[in-house]
Design a protein around this motif. Structure first.
Motif, PDB file in Angstrom:
ATOM      1  N   VAL B 402       0.839  -1.204   0.000  1.00  0.00           N
ATOM      2  CA  VAL B 402       0.000   0.000   0.000  1.00  0.00           C
ATOM      3  C   VAL B 402       0.874   1.255   0.000  1.00  0.00           C
ATOM      4  N   GLU B 403       1.971   1.180   0.726  1.00  0.00           N
ATOM      5  CA  GLU B 403       2.869   2.346   0.729  1.00  0.00           C
ATOM      6  C   GLU B 403       3.378   2.627  -0.675  1.00  0.00           C
ATOM      7  N   THR B 404       3.740   1.572  -1.384  1.00  0.00           N
ATOM      8  CA  THR B 404       4.202   1.751  -2.765  1.00  0.00           C
ATOM      9  C   THR B 404       3.096   2.320  -3.641  1.00  0.00           C
ATOM     10  N   ILE B 405       1.912   1.760  -3.464  1.00  0.00           N
ATOM     11  CA  ILE B 405       0.795   2.177  -4.314  1.00  0.00           C
ATOM     12  C   ILE B 405       0.506   3.665  -4.167  1.00  0.00           C
ATOM     13  N   VAL B 406       0.460   4.156  -2.942  1.00  0.00           N
ATOM     14  CA  VAL B 406       0.122   5.572  -2.793  1.00  0.00           C
ATOM     15  C   VAL B 406       1.289   6.481  -3.154  1.00  0.00           C
ATOM     16  N   GLN B 407       2.507   5.939  -3.107  1.00  0.00           N
ATOM     17  CA  GLN B 407       3.636   6.704  -3.646  1.00  0.00           C
ATOM     18  C   GLN B 407       3.438   6.939  -5.137  1.00  0.00           C
ATOM     19  N   ASN B 408       2.995   5.856  -5.809  1.00  0.00           N
ATOM     20  CA  ASN B 408       2.805   5.969  -7.259  1.00  0.00           C
ATOM     21  C   ASN B 408       1.602   6.816  -7.612  1.00  0.00           C
ATOM     22  N   CYS B 409       0.577   6.727  -6.807  1.00  0.00           N
ATOM     23  CA  CYS B 409      -0.687   7.415  -7.120  1.00  0.00           C
ATOM     24  C   CYS B 409      -1.118   8.256  -5.923  1.00  0.00           C
ATOM     25  N   PRO B 410      -0.538   9.404  -5.749  1.00  0.00           N
ATOM     26  CA  PRO B 410      -0.852  10.204  -4.567  1.00  0.00           C
ATOM     27  C   PRO B 410      -2.162  10.965  -4.657  1.00  0.00           C
ATOM     28  N   ASP B 411      -2.842  10.845  -5.784  1.00  0.00           N
ATOM     29  CA  ASP B 411      -4.038  11.668  -5.970  1.00  0.00           C
ATOM     30  C   ASP B 411      -5.333  10.976  -5.610  1.00  0.00           C
ATOM     31  N   PHE B 412      -5.240   9.919  -4.841  1.00  0.00           N
ATOM     32  CA  PHE B 412      -6.473   9.207  -4.516  1.00  0.00           C
ATOM     33  C   PHE B 412      -7.489  10.131  -3.845  1.00  0.00           C
ATOM     34  N   THR B 413      -8.714  10.079  -4.352  1.00  0.00           N
ATOM     35  CA  THR B 413      -9.819  10.752  -3.679  1.00  0.00           C
ATOM     36  C   THR B 413     -10.726   9.725  -2.994  1.00  0.00           C
ATOM     37  N   HIS B 414     -10.735   8.501  -3.541  1.00  0.00           N
ATOM     38  CA  HIS B 414     -11.563   7.429  -2.983  1.00  0.00           C
ATOM     39  C   HIS B 414     -10.693   6.185  -2.874  1.00  0.00           C
ATOM     40  N   PHE B 415     -10.446   5.742  -1.652  1.00  0.00           N
ATOM     41  CA  PHE B 415      -9.609   4.571  -1.441  1.00  0.00           C
ATOM     42  C   PHE B 415     -10.394   3.580  -0.589  1.00  0.00           C
ATOM     43  N   ARG B 416     -10.866   2.519  -1.244  1.00  0.00           N
ATOM     44  CA  ARG B 416     -11.703   1.545  -0.545  1.00  0.00           C
ATOM     45  C   ARG B 416     -11.052   0.182  -0.700  1.00  0.00           C
ATOM     46  N   LEU B 417     -10.413  -0.239   0.352  1.00  0.00           N
ATOM     47  CA  LEU B 417      -9.709  -1.509   0.315  1.00  0.00           C
ATOM     48  C   LEU B 417     -10.434  -2.497   1.201  1.00  0.00           C
ATOM     49  N   CYS B 418     -10.783  -3.662   0.642  1.00  0.00           N
ATOM     50  CA  CYS B 418     -11.474  -4.659   1.436  1.00  0.00           C
ATOM     51  C   CYS B 418     -10.667  -5.942   1.454  1.00  0.00           C
ATOM     52  N   ILE B 419      -9.953  -6.166   2.546  1.00  0.00           N
ATOM     53  CA  ILE B 419      -9.288  -7.450   2.747  1.00  0.00           C
ATOM     54  C   ILE B 419     -10.344  -8.351   3.340  1.00  0.00           C
ATOM     55  N   MET B 420     -10.675  -9.411   2.611  1.00  0.00           N
ATOM     56  CA  MET B 420     -11.958 -10.048   2.897  1.00  0.00           C
ATOM     57  C   MET B 420     -12.048 -10.817   4.195  1.00  0.00           C
ATOM     58  N   THR B 421     -10.952 -11.288   4.730  1.00  0.00           N
ATOM     59  CA  THR B 421     -11.044 -11.921   6.039  1.00  0.00           C
ATOM     60  C   THR B 421     -10.932 -10.832   7.097  1.00  0.00           C
ATOM     61  N   PRO B 422     -11.883 -10.744   7.998  1.00  0.00           N
ATOM     62  CA  PRO B 422     -11.810  -9.681   9.001  1.00  0.00           C
ATOM     63  C   PRO B 422     -10.560  -9.826   9.868  1.00  0.00           C
ATOM     64  N   CYS B 423     -10.006  -8.711  10.264  1.00  0.00           N
ATOM     65  CA  CYS B 423      -8.863  -8.684  11.183  1.00  0.00           C
ATOM     66  C   CYS B 423      -7.634  -9.382  10.634  1.00  0.00           C
ATOM     67  N   GLN B 424      -7.460  -9.367   9.356  1.00  0.00           N
ATOM     68  CA  GLN B 424      -6.284 -10.040   8.815  1.00  0.00           C
ATOM     69  C   GLN B 424      -5.081  -9.107   8.822  1.00  0.00           C
ATOM     70  N   PRO B 425      -3.959  -9.585   9.335  1.00  0.00           N
ATOM     71  CA  PRO B 425      -2.776  -8.726   9.368  1.00  0.00           C
ATOM     72  C   PRO B 425      -2.046  -8.739   8.036  1.00  0.00           C
ATOM     73  N   ASP B 426      -0.994  -7.955   7.959  1.00  0.00           N
ATOM     74  CA  ASP B 426      -0.054  -8.005   6.839  1.00  0.00           C
ATOM     75  C   ASP B 426       0.444  -9.446   6.751  1.00  0.00           C
ATOM     76  N   TYR B 427       0.244 -10.106   5.634  1.00  0.00           N
ATOM     77  CA  TYR B 427       0.512 -11.541   5.621  1.00  0.00           C
ATOM     78  C   TYR B 427       1.996 -11.870   5.596  1.00  0.00           C
ATOM     79  N   ARG B 428       2.810 -10.869   5.310  1.00  0.00           N
ATOM     80  CA  ARG B 428       4.254 -11.135   5.318  1.00  0.00           C
ATOM     81  C   ARG B 428       4.871 -10.874   6.676  1.00  0.00           C
ATOM     82  N   THR B 429       4.445  -9.795   7.301  1.00  0.00           N
ATOM     83  CA  THR B 429       5.076  -9.402   8.558  1.00  0.00           C
ATOM     84  C   THR B 429       4.232  -9.742   9.771  1.00  0.00           C
TER      85      THR B 429
END
Lengths: 308, 584
Positions: B402-429
């Protein structure tokens, strides 16, 4: 926070939990932790840890949220392997509630419009307790219904294409695409364990390795505890028990739900065919698996049976 | 025909007031050019003269919450309205969180409009309850009626549509979008009289019954101004081809089912019909489309700006091939069957992309699970730097992505991210997803709408409160650690208008921390949180201009407030509340 909240702990951070919760779950914690005591220390010994995914799905995350004696921080950590024992304690402290919720929720959205609820319940009824939280994921009822219909027709299509009809969609565009469809994670649930897991079928090429992995996931305790002495012994005992789920000698048997919704014993059909038809797995108590076919010694004579 | 108010002559003599140098008529002419309802609201606050001029010149009124105002107040203030947009139920009713028969019935509005807005031309409703009787009443009461748009409404059947088709002689738009409609039959389409020719927009993509194709073909042929046609799945490819020949000037097309088999000749005719449609800007439908027939579309895609494939379960290869032909794409809706590989193709082929929505094809994981991951999103962000609207359903995400994504596209006006399993952490860290949303609000200063998901602590909400100064809408589910989180949001987000929360550990302290704020917001929704009835009663008592409503579910604890809906209103408490809605 102040007392008007009426609940435990005022929702502090991850570590806090009300005393009453712990008391009620102490005994359960012991029992369940036994099953998984080897888990966190052994985590590093898994060959491909990435495959092991705590597929808690929605059964813990949201279901019986109403004023339940679990604090959010702990619930929030449920997907961390390191926290597994503590998570399980909470999971086991509310199994009855989740079964209730699961049964209610498995019929589809509870307070939904009639038509949406009807169509979802017809198709999507996942009756094996891995519940669906009402209104989650946040997809409009209309889209849910059309997805359900699309899944039906896609499955029908795949069946037809396998019959070598003209509609060879996948083979026309990409010969590898058909295989690609069969790779990926399936859910695994075990009777008596509220938390489901996920297994990457892609990582296995035969039933034996799959069974071994599942036993490692769910039965770790009995083998690990008894053979903690040397790693060589441990491996041996693991290998020896690697087929328990398949040969019927244990209290549990491995079953799967196929594309038509029937529950079948794992091991009946060639591995490749199994891959194309499996939707999810279930480690079922042998006593419940009676309806699935004749006894396991007679593997060759097994027939397809109706689900229990 | 427009009753005008005579200006008082003595006002024009005062030189101290600048506004008075304009006669009313001039001011009203100027103000008539102001279209945005937000601007109009600002205009009306300048001074009394401007308030009056604005209200006389307002022809379109937008009511975001039908219970915030009464129809009588609306018609009294705005006498010349010709177009009304009304929204009813809280947004979470889309996900079955609001029981049926909650309210938002259009009936009482229509009765008042029939008396005061005889010239009503347009009615656009979202999440309202509309009965067949109301539709018939509408069709008969407004002789000049032109445009009806029903989105996510319920309570009516195709009989109501038949009434509209039969009686609205000047109809230009009939837009039936994703409603919970009792679909009895397709006969309604045949109710358009044979001499009826004014239709410009026809959308019945979400109706299930067959319409009479010959009637449709005749209708399309004689409505020479038709530029939007969205048919339902029962229209075959062959029939579609015939329709395209009748309406080559279409700018928006929704196809029927793309599945049935065509002969070679039929296929080339279809391709030819599409090549004639050079004006297409919007394409949707394509249900059950397969690689086999998609190439027929290619000639029509050159000018496409909006491609809606959310009903078509395409695989990545055929999707990528299609995208090559859509260089001007600005909005794209897809199913996650295209997977990350498909999204890479988006990044490669659609440099002008501004909006991306990726819907899950298998949200309940009935089968083997695929879908999109963080890689697909990253790939899009590298290729589509103008991206400002995203709705992304996925099963795994990382903070770094996500950090990379918003670096590339800083002009977001609508950001709706749905990670479908509730309470799921960063799967790598295995960390919470706090860092991701912190990056979003810090980098995207224009952010107006945010939906969060994954494992989140109060830190996310601290950052939202601190940085998201333009945020208007926030959706939260299964997140946060304590009341502090919600307090940060209420305290920090100055422009917040809609806050919807479910299954979060926010209680009375959080609810009450915002009690002054709620009057500047449209609404607050809290369900399955830790709010109690006492907390809600306290809020209701302190803020009489707020409606504090609690929806009780059977069998739940009496002290818990399961579902709380708080909104400002000048109309007072609802008079039509069903028994399960308690107004405190």
């Amino acid at each position: 926070m102040d007392g008007t909240l009426g609940l435990l702990g005022g929702g502090g951070g991850g570590g806090s939990s009300g005393a009453s919760t712990n008391e009620s779950t102490v005994s359960k914690v012991e029992v369940v932790e036994q099953d998984f005591v080897g888990m966190s220390s052994e985590a590093s010994s898994y060959p491909a840890e990435a495959e092991l995914e705590l597929g808690l799905g929605l059964s813990l995350g949201g279901g019986g949220v109403k004023a339940k004696p679990c604090t959010w921080g702990e619930r929030g950590r449920i997907l961390t392997a390191k926290d597994f024992p503590s998570v399980v304690s909470h999971g086991s402290s509310v199994p009855s509630r989740f079964t209730d919720r699961a049964t209610a929720a498995s019929v589809g959205p509870v307070s939904g419009t009639k038509r949406a609820a009807d169509s979802v319940s017809q198709e999507g009824g996942s009756p094996t307790g891995v519940s669906q939280v009402v209104g989650w994921p946040p997809i409009r009822a209309y889209r849910m219904n059309s997805l359900v219909n699309q899944a039906k027709s896609q499955r029908a299509e795949e069946d037809k294409s396998r019959d070598a009809s003209k509609k060879k969609i996948y083979s026309k565009t990409d010969p590898a695409a058909k295989e690609k469809c069969h790779l990926g994670f399936v859910k695994v649930n075990m009777d008596g364990v509220p938390i489901g897991r996920k297994v990457d079928l892609n990582a296995h090429s035969c039933y034996e390795t799959l069974a071994q992995m599942l036993e490692d996931m769910f039965f770790r305790s009995t083998t690990a505890v008894s053979s903690i002495g040397s790693s060589g012994e441990k491996e041996q005992s693991q290998k020896a028990s690697g087929y328990k789920l398949l040969d019927g000698s244990s209290e549990f048997v491995l079953t799967y739900e196929d594309k038509e919704g029937d529950w079948m014993l794992v091991g009946d059909v060639p591995w490749g065919m199994f891959l194309t038809s499996v939707k999810r797995l279930r480690i079922m108590r042998t006593s419940e698996a009676n309806g699935l076919g004749p006894r396991f010694q007679e593997r060759n004579d097994r027939q397809r049976c109706k689900p229990i | 025909m427009d009753p005008k108010r005579k200006k008082d002559c003595h006002d024009s003599g005062e030189s101290t007031r600048v506004a008075s140098t304009f006669p009313d008529e001039v001011l009203e002419r100027v103000l008539a050019l102001v279209k945005s309802h937000k601007d109009r609201s600002s205009v009306s606050l300048v001074c009394k003269d401007w308030y009056d001029a604005e209200r006389w010149s307002r022809t379109h009124v937008f009511i975001g919450n039908c219970y915030s105002v009464s129809p009588e107040i609306v018609v009294r203030r705005f006498p010349n309205v010709r177009s009304v947009t009304l929204k009813g139920k809280p947004r979470f009713s889309d996900f079955n969180l609001v029981p049926p028969n909650w309210g938002a019935d259009i009936r009482c509005w229509l009765v008042v409009f029939a008396a005061k807005y005889r010239c009503l031309e347009e009615l656009r409703l979202k999440r309202m309850t509309v009965s067949d009787e109301s539709l018939e009443f509408l069709a008969l009461s407004f002789p000049n009626f032109k445009a009806l748009s029903l989105h996510s409404c319920d309570g009516f059947s195709t009989d109501g549509l038949a009434a509209i088709a039969t009686h609205c002689k000047n109809l230009t738009e009939l837009n039936i979008q994703e409603n919970d409609i009792y679909d009895k039959s397709g006969c309604w389409l045949s109710c358009f009289p044979e001499n009826f020719t004014s239709l410009e927009v026809l959308n019945f993509a979400y109706l299930n019954n067959d319409v009479n194709f010959e009637a449709l073909e005749r209708l399309v042929s004689r409505c020479k101004s038709l530029n939007v046609l969205k048919v339902n799945k029962n229209i075959t490819l062959e029939q579609l081809q015939r329709l395209l020949i009748c309406a080559p000037k279409l700018t928006e097309l929704g196809t029927g089912s793309f599945l049935p088999e065509l002969t070679d000749r039929q296929y080339s005719e279809l391709k030819r019909s599409f090549s004639i449609c050079s004006n297409l800007n919007v394409l949707s439908g394509l249900s059950e489309a397969t690689a086999l027939y998609l190439p027929a579309l290619y000639p029509a895609c050159t000018n496409l700006t909006f491609l809606n494939l959310s009903d078509a379960a395409l695989q990545s290869e055929e999707f990528a091939k299609l995208l090559v032909h859509c260089p001007r794409l600005r909005r794209l809706w897809v199913l996650d069957t295209v997977e990350d590989k498909g999204l890479e193709a988006v990044g490669s082929n659609c440099p002008l992309l501004e909006e991306l929505r990726v819907f899950p094809s298998d949200p309940y994981e009935e089968g083997i699970v695929h879908g999109v991951t963080e890689s697909g999103f990253i790939a899009v962000s590298y290729g589509c730097r103008r991206l400002h609207y995203v709705l992304y359903f996925c099963r795994q995400m990382t903070n770094a992505a996500v950090e990379t994504i918003v670096q590339n596209c800083p002009d977001f006006t609508h950001f709706r991210l749905c990670i479908m399993t509730p309470c799921q952490p960063d799967y790598r860290t295995n960390e919470p997803m706090d860092k991701a949303f912190c990056a979003v609000v810090k980098t995207c200063t224009k952010l107006r709408r945010l939906a969060v998901s994954g494992l989140l602590t109060d830190m996310t909400f601290e950052y939202i409160g601190k940085y998201a100064k333009n945020l208007e809408t926030l959706s939260v589910a299964f997140a946060g650690s304590s009341d502090w989180g919600m307090q940060c949001v209420l305290g920090g987000c100055r422009k917040l208008r809609k806050l919807e929360i479910r299954d979060c550990p926010f209680g009375n302290a959080a609810l009450l921390s915002g009690f002054e704020k709620y009057e500047s917001m449209r609404s607050l929704w809290m369900s399955d949180c830790k709010v109690t009835m006492n907390g809600c009663r306290f809020l209701a008592k302190e803020m009489p201009r707020l409606n504090v409503e609690v929806m009780k579910e059977d069998g739940s604890d009496d002290s818990q407030a399961d579902k709380v809906y708080v909104y400002r209103s000048v109309a007072g408490p609802r008079r039509d509340a069903p028994p399960f809605v308690l107004t405190l």
